[in-house]
Design an enzyme around this catalytic site. Structure first.
Site, PDB file in Angstrom:
ATOM      1  N   HIS A 260       0.945  -1.448  -0.122  1.00 44.33           N
ATOM      2  CA  HIS A 260       0.104   0.191   0.323  1.00 44.33           C
ATOM      3  C   HIS A 260       0.495   0.780   0.404  1.00 44.33           C
ATOM      4  O   HIS A 260       1.992   0.764   0.863  1.00 44.33           O
ATOM      5  CB  HIS A 260      -0.894   0.083   1.256  1.00 44.33           C
ATOM      6  CG  HIS A 260      -1.866  -1.442   1.246  1.00 44.33           C
ATOM      7  ND1 HIS A 260      -2.328  -1.651   2.200  1.00 44.33           N
ATOM      8  CD2 HIS A 260      -2.815  -1.242   0.491  1.00 44.33           C
ATOM      9  CE1 HIS A 260      -3.250  -2.253   2.163  1.00 44.33           C
ATOM     10  NE2 HIS A 260      -3.652  -2.045   1.014  1.00 44.33           N
TER      11      HIS A 260
ATOM     12  N   CYS B 174      -2.335   0.001   9.463  1.00 41.52           N
ATOM     13  CA  CYS B 174      -3.181  -0.801   9.175  1.00 41.52           C
ATOM     14  C   CYS B 174      -4.093  -1.934  10.651  1.00 41.52           C
ATOM     15  O   CYS B 174      -5.337  -1.857  10.053  1.00 41.52           O
ATOM     16  CB  CYS B 174      -3.240  -1.827   8.231  1.00 41.52           C
ATOM     17  SG  CYS B 174      -1.811  -2.834   8.832  1.00 41.52           S
TER      18      CYS B 174
HETATM   19  C1  CIR Z   1      -3.120  -7.850   3.181  1.00 45.61           C
HETATM   20  O1  CIR Z   1      -2.893  -8.336   2.490  1.00 45.61           O
HETATM   21  O2  CIR Z   1      -4.238  -6.995   3.003  1.00 45.61           O
HETATM   22  C2  CIR Z   1      -2.996  -8.327   4.217  1.00 45.61           C
HETATM   23  N1  CIR Z   1      -2.305  -9.891   4.869  1.00 45.61           N
HETATM   24  C3  CIR Z   1      -1.750  -7.231   5.461  1.00 45.61           C
HETATM   25  C4  CIR Z   1      -2.879  -6.164   5.310  1.00 45.61           C
HETATM   26  C5  CIR Z   1      -2.390  -4.519   5.487  1.00 45.61           C
HETATM   27  N2  CIR Z   1      -3.196  -3.601   5.165  1.00 45.61           N
HETATM   28  C6  CIR Z   1      -2.098  -2.261   5.981  1.00 45.61           C
HETATM   29  O3  CIR Z   1      -0.787  -2.686   5.561  1.00 45.61           O
HETATM   30  N3  CIR Z   1      -3.448  -1.228   5.575  1.00 45.61           N
END
Ligand code: CIR
Length: 255
Positions: free
Chosen positions: A163, A250
């Site tokens: 992201h 996150c």
């Molecule tokens: C994903 O790939 O969606 C999750 N394993 C990790 C999401 C992390 N989100 C973020 O950094 N905003």
């Protein structure tokens, strides 16, 4: 005066945590350690004045504790996202229900997709990363909603990392922490920058909240640069989250 948040939504990681999406090659996460790290994180938020609204695990959604991707909350409204990964679509409905009592609800509709991890809110200006999760239609819809509320935005292509906020975060005092590839980026030229050391890029995912800095543990050179800001630093071990491509920003929705 920096904006102060009253609430944080978090979600306890499910036992299915290790079935979530990941590109990291850091090995399988250990569930007991995941819970311990998550607990320390929610404790840290509470210690700086946030009311933590902790939601139950959702075993059918192994990434659901990465709540930030499902909503972006401003003082006037909440934008419920349409997450870019098919396995995560539906998580956002549970978060919309939590936010309804607090904010006017707006939403991103298919075929637009957008993850909250791609949105960096700096007062009334928003940087929106175009990534594998956030497409142009999602960013356009997001921009139209911002227009309605007299807020501005800039779209930025995300080249590396999951992201935008894997690489760029606001740390107060008109300053961004960035990975080296964003150090000279034109879209970020209005801000001062702290550049994470090339071997410490993960530390760019530092969370500025209620004028404290939550910094991932294990990145001493970048932490030393952040100390120059003069803000209190809380160092947190999120190594198990890193194994699943997640980090400090996150794990909560602050509002
Ligand atoms: C994903 O790939 O969606 C999750 N394993 C990790 C999401 C992390 N989100 C973020 O950094 N905003």
């Amino acid at each position: 005066m920096p904006r102060s948040f009253e609430n944080a939504i978090t979600r306890v990681p499910a036992q299915t945590f290790d079935r979530g999406l990941t590109t990291s090659k850091l090995g399988p996460p250990d569930y007991a350690s995941v819970l311990k790290q998550h607990h320390a994180y929610t404790d840290a938020l509470a210690s700086i004045g946030l009311n933590v609204i902790e939601l139950e695990p959702l075993p059918h959604y192994p990434d659901a504790h990465f709540v930030e991707d499902t909503a972006v909350v401003t003082p006037e409204m909440a934008i419920i996202t349409n997450p870019g990964a098919a396995s995560r679509q539906g998580e956002e409905k549970t978060i919309a229900a939590e936010l309804e009592p607090y904010r006017q609800i707006e939403s991103i509709q298919a075929p637009g997709t957008l993850d909250g991890g791609d949105v960096l809110m700096i007062d009334n200006h928003f940087l929106i990363g175009l990534s594998e999760r956030t497409n142009q239609q999602g960013a356009n819809q997001f921009g139209c909603i911002l227009d309605k509320y007299n807020k501005t935005h800039t779209a930025v292509a995300v080249g590396a990392g999951l992201h935008f906020k894997s690489s760029v975060n606001y740390v107060g005092k008109n300053t961004l922490i960035v990975t080296p590839d964003f150090a000279e980026h034109q879209a970020l030229k209005a801000y001062d920058k702290i550049v994470a050391n090339p071997d410490e890029c993960y530390a760019a995912n530092t969370l500025w909240v209620n004028d404290h800095l939550l910094v991932p543990k294990g990145f001493p050179n970048t932490k030393a640069k952040l100390e120059a800001l003069g803000l209190p630093i809380i160092e947190l071990d999120v190594s198990e989250m890193q194994k699943m491509d997640g980090g400090l920003t996150c794990l909560s929705i602050r509002f």
